[in-house]
Design an enzyme around this catalytic site. Structure first.
Site, mmCIF file in Angstrom:
data_model
loop_
_atom_site.group_PDB
_atom_site.id
_atom_site.type_symbol
_atom_site.label_atom_id
_atom_site.label_comp_id
_atom_site.label_asym_id
_atom_site.label_seq_id
_atom_site.Cartn_x
_atom_site.Cartn_y
_atom_site.Cartn_z
ATOM 1 N N ARG A 146 0.848 -1.216 0.000
ATOM 2 C CA ARG A 146 0.000 0.000 0.000
ATOM 3 C C ARG A 146 0.869 1.246 0.000
ATOM 4 N NH1 ARG A 146 -3.050 -3.679 2.772
ATOM 5 N NH2 ARG A 146 -1.523 -3.639 4.436
ATOM 6 N N HIS A 197 -7.363 1.636 12.490
ATOM 7 C CA HIS A 197 -6.716 1.355 11.205
ATOM 8 C C HIS A 197 -7.500 0.300 10.421
ATOM 9 C CE1 HIS A 197 -3.211 3.317 13.084
ATOM 10 N NE2 HIS A 197 -2.862 3.602 11.841
ATOM 11 N N HIS A 198 -7.127 0.166 9.159
ATOM 12 C CA HIS A 198 -7.682 -0.833 8.237
ATOM 13 C C HIS A 198 -7.473 -2.272 8.750
ATOM 14 C CE1 HIS A 198 -3.510 -1.581 6.879
ATOM 15 N NE2 HIS A 198 -3.373 -0.293 7.130
ATOM 16 N N LYS A 230 -3.853 -4.282 8.810
ATOM 17 C CA LYS A 230 -2.695 -3.892 9.626
ATOM 18 C C LYS A 230 -2.294 -5.042 10.549
ATOM 19 C CE LYS A 230 -0.817 -0.115 12.414
ATOM 20 N NZ LYS A 230 0.448 -0.107 11.653
HETATM 21 N N1 LIG Z 1 5.542 5.748 9.310
HETATM 22 C C1 LIG Z 1 4.436 6.011 8.604
HETATM 23 O O1 LIG Z 1 4.091 7.184 8.317
HETATM 24 C C2 LIG Z 1 3.618 4.876 8.105
HETATM 25 C C3 LIG Z 1 4.026 3.603 8.385
HETATM 26 N N2 LIG Z 1 3.365 2.534 7.837
HETATM 27 C C4 LIG Z 1 3.962 1.243 8.119
HETATM 28 O O2 LIG Z 1 4.588 0.793 6.910
HETATM 29 C C5 LIG Z 1 4.594 -0.632 6.871
HETATM 30 C C6 LIG Z 1 3.977 -1.124 5.563
HETATM 31 O O3 LIG Z 1 2.612 -0.760 5.529
HETATM 32 P P1 LIG Z 1 1.708 -1.116 4.253
HETATM 33 O O4 LIG Z 1 2.290 -0.544 3.017
HETATM 34 O O5 LIG Z 1 0.320 -0.775 4.632
HETATM 35 O O6 LIG Z 1 1.875 -2.720 4.234
HETATM 36 P P2 LIG Z 1 1.791 -3.728 3.000
HETATM 37 O O7 LIG Z 1 1.648 -5.081 3.590
HETATM 38 O O8 LIG Z 1 0.792 -3.243 2.008
HETATM 39 O O9 LIG Z 1 3.234 -3.591 2.327
HETATM 40 C C7 LIG Z 1 4.411 -4.101 2.887
HETATM 41 C C8 LIG Z 1 5.351 -4.418 1.747
HETATM 42 O O10 LIG Z 1 6.601 -4.834 2.283
HETATM 43 C C9 LIG Z 1 6.983 -6.054 1.658
HETATM 44 N N3 LIG Z 1 7.812 -6.886 2.536
HETATM 45 C C10 LIG Z 1 7.478 -7.422 3.744
HETATM 46 N N4 LIG Z 1 8.476 -8.164 4.218
HETATM 47 C C11 LIG Z 1 9.454 -8.114 3.290
HETATM 48 C C12 LIG Z 1 10.748 -8.695 3.191
HETATM 49 N N5 LIG Z 1 11.227 -9.488 4.167
HETATM 50 N N6 LIG Z 1 11.498 -8.400 2.103
HETATM 51 C C13 LIG Z 1 11.020 -7.585 1.151
HETATM 52 N N7 LIG Z 1 9.798 -7.018 1.153
HETATM 53 C C14 LIG Z 1 9.038 -7.282 2.226
HETATM 54 C C15 LIG Z 1 5.662 -6.751 1.385
HETATM 55 O O11 LIG Z 1 5.833 -7.773 0.437
HETATM 56 P P3 LIG Z 1 4.886 -9.077 0.518
HETATM 57 O O12 LIG Z 1 3.519 -8.578 0.175
HETATM 58 O O13 LIG Z 1 5.478 -9.999 -0.488
HETATM 59 O O14 LIG Z 1 4.979 -9.581 1.932
HETATM 60 C C16 LIG Z 1 4.826 -5.569 0.893
HETATM 61 O O15 LIG Z 1 5.099 -5.281 -0.458
HETATM 62 C C17 LIG Z 1 3.840 -1.083 8.137
HETATM 63 O O16 LIG Z 1 4.780 -1.345 9.154
HETATM 64 C C18 LIG Z 1 3.011 0.154 8.494
HETATM 65 O O17 LIG Z 1 2.640 0.226 9.832
HETATM 66 C C19 LIG Z 1 2.296 2.694 7.035
HETATM 67 C C20 LIG Z 1 1.825 3.935 6.751
HETATM 68 C C21 LIG Z 1 2.446 5.133 7.271
HETATM 69 O O1 LIG Z 2 -0.233 0.496 8.937
HETATM 70 C C1 LIG Z 2 -0.706 1.615 8.608
HETATM 71 O O2 LIG Z 2 -1.534 1.735 7.707
HETATM 72 C C2 LIG Z 2 -0.212 2.801 9.314
HETATM 73 N N1 LIG Z 2 0.772 2.633 10.147
HETATM 74 C C3 LIG Z 2 1.434 3.644 10.903
HETATM 75 C C4 LIG Z 2 1.315 3.345 12.364
HETATM 76 O O3 LIG Z 2 1.488 2.177 12.767
HETATM 77 O O4 LIG Z 2 1.096 4.271 13.146
HETATM 78 C C5 LIG Z 2 1.044 5.034 10.493
HETATM 79 C C6 LIG Z 2 -0.340 5.218 9.969
HETATM 80 O O5 LIG Z 2 -1.219 5.413 11.032
HETATM 81 C C7 LIG Z 2 -0.787 4.119 9.032
#
Ligand SMILES: NC(=O)C1=CN([C@@H]2O[C@H](COP(=O)(O)OP(=O)(O)OC[C@H]3O[C@@H](n4cnc5c(N)ncnc54)[C@H](OP(=O)(O)O)[C@@H]3O)[C@@H](O)[C@H]2O)C=CC1
Ligand SMILES: O=C(O)C1=N[C@H](C(=O)O)C[C@H](O)C1
Length: 272
Positions: free
Chosen positions: A15, A158-159, A162
């Protein structure tokens, strides 16, 4: 265009990965030079634009992070804790900026970032939005102004995809509240309540996680006393706010000395 920083996005199909790729492509201050996915993923070897259902972007999805990160000025990484620890080592080898949005990292994971931060400029935050980082400072300020007659509860939503709870943002807000009060969060944290919990302990900070549908990210910090209460709230309705913050961090980190930073540094919000 060729003298702007080259950015690598990990977790390209995720995402946040897809949102980050769009954000970098739309920017004239950075260039997408590589994208990484896990070995065996369907997208490996495809053009990332095509894989995302759009026009080709002339960047091929790779499962070789070492090779891709070696040519980057910055890696933007919103993946999973184990992957982030591995990417930190590679960013250190490449002497580049590592922007970490990944949440759910344990103390052990965080300890593994320390050696990497001797060579990489690591910017890590559980939330990269301007609004949440401002809320962190407000939470600290309000907690410092109020005494323990005010019970503090952090509620996040959250969705349903998560995987970690409480959210990284909720923990940032809890840390800010504890800091404002001059206490250690570990000593006062209550993670959810269920069953015969007994009465609420004075001075504790509670955490509650709602999961449902496609909620992007909502955080409330409640200060509740007898006869009155205050709620500080942030609602994210578009993941673009996180991606814009992450790109800002990647650009801010250019030329900055190796070490560990967060979004308060990037946004100039740090007060202490
Ligand atoms: N700091 C911030 O502002 C925010 C933080 N987040 C955080 O970001 C992270 C990702 O969120 P989101 O995009 O929703 O999650 P998704 O599950 O949609 O995406 C995670 C991606 O990381 C890949 N991935 C996971 N493990 C590995 C690995 N070992 N090697 C390579 N690729 C890997 C996954 O691949 P695969 O599908 O093949 O497992 C997937 O493509 C979460 O920890 C979330 O909480 C999210 C939004 C905002
Ligand atoms: O997993 C998410 O989607 C998000 N993760 C972050 C968190 O763990 O706080 C940031 C955001 O709220 C979206």
């Amino acid at each position: 265009m060729s003298d702007v920083p080259g950015i690598v996005v990990t977790g390209a199909s995720g995402r946040m990965g897809q949102m980050l790729i769009r954000t970098v492509m739309e920017s004239d201050r950075a260039k997408l030079v590589g994208v990484v996915e896990r070995e065996g993923h369907d997208w490996i070897g495809q053009d990332i634009g095509t894989a995302m259902g759009g026009a080709p972007l002339d960047v091929t999805v790779s499962d070789d992070p070492l090779e891709v990160i070696a040519k980057a000025h910055a890696v933007i990484d919103f993946t999973a804790p184990a992957a982030t620890v591995e990417f930190a080592g590679l960013a250190a080898q490449a002497r580049c900026v590592h922007v970490i949005g990944t949440t759910g990292m344990t103390d052990e994971d965080l300890a593994k970032l320390k050696p990497a931060a001797r060579h990489a400029t690591i910017i890590r935050a559980g939330n990269m939005s301007l609004g949440v980082n401002l809320l962190v400072q407000l939470t600290k300020q309000v907690a410092a102004a109020l005494d323990e007659d005010f019970d503090i509860e952090v509620i996040e939503a959250h969705h349903n995809q998560k995987v970690d709870a409480p959210s990284g943002t909720a923990l940032m807000l809890g840390e800010a509240a504890a800091e404002g009060r001059g206490v250690s969060l570990d000593a006062v944290s209550d993670r959810g309540r269920d069953g015969m919990t007994g009465k609420r302990e004075r001075g504790h900070i509670g955490f509650h996680a709602i999961r449902g549908g496609d909620i992007v990210g909502e955080h409330d910090v409640l200060f509740a006393a007898a006869g009155e209460r205050i709620t500080l709230r942030h609602v994210a309705s578009d993941r673009a706010v996180f991606a814009r913050g992450a790109l800002k961090a990647a650009l801010w980190g250019q030329g900055r000395k190796p070490g560990e930073y967060d979004m308060l540094d990037v946004l100039g919000l740090r007060k202490d």
